[in-house]
Design an enzyme around this catalytic site. Sequence first.
Site, mmCIF file in Angstrom:
data_model
loop_
_atom_site.group_PDB
_atom_site.id
_atom_site.type_symbol
_atom_site.label_atom_id
_atom_site.label_comp_id
_atom_site.label_asym_id
_atom_site.label_seq_id
_atom_site.Cartn_x
_atom_site.Cartn_y
_atom_site.Cartn_z
ATOM 1 N N GLY A 50 0.733 -1.210 0.037
ATOM 2 C CA GLY A 50 -0.046 0.018 -0.070
ATOM 3 C C GLY A 50 0.770 1.343 -0.181
ATOM 4 C CB CYS A 51 4.248 1.933 0.791
ATOM 5 S SG CYS A 51 3.914 2.277 2.349
ATOM 6 C CD GLN A 52 3.838 7.547 -5.076
ATOM 7 O OE1 GLN A 52 3.419 8.169 -4.131
ATOM 8 N NE2 GLN A 52 3.934 7.948 -6.384
ATOM 9 C CB SER A 53 8.379 4.837 -1.270
ATOM 10 O OG SER A 53 8.011 6.101 -1.927
#
Length: 140
Positions: A50-53
């Site tokens: 769920g993290c872009q990075s």
Amino acid sequence: MTIKAIQEELIDEFSMFEDWEERYQYMIDLGKSLPLIDDEYKTQEHLIKGCQSRVWVNAQMQNDKVIFTADSDAIITKGIIAILIRVFSNQSPKDIIDADTDFIDKIGLKEHLSPTRANGLVSMIKQLKMYAIAYQTQLN
């Protein structure tokens, strides 16, 4: 130091800065002081979904306290996880599970993040609490 006391300390620290440019710089600096995760934990199973990075988190139980280490490939994200680790690391699983995270709103973090970073922040908190729940179950 309790979770609440650490949160209050962070609120005070962030209130010293005039604008968000300075606060971002402070977050980047906090990220540089992050207790780094061992390379052996930079795996798919330690990645926060769920993290872009890319953000890796590992947790270990020592003396009934959860110790977190982490890393990220993005400097702002690294600062965000550094803040969360400062709050939650070296605390009991129960305290982590019971802790509220309204300090994030008080420092204005959520409103100054892009929607994808804000979602990532929520995912990070969820993951740290999941580790705490897992350790709490082992203690019972």
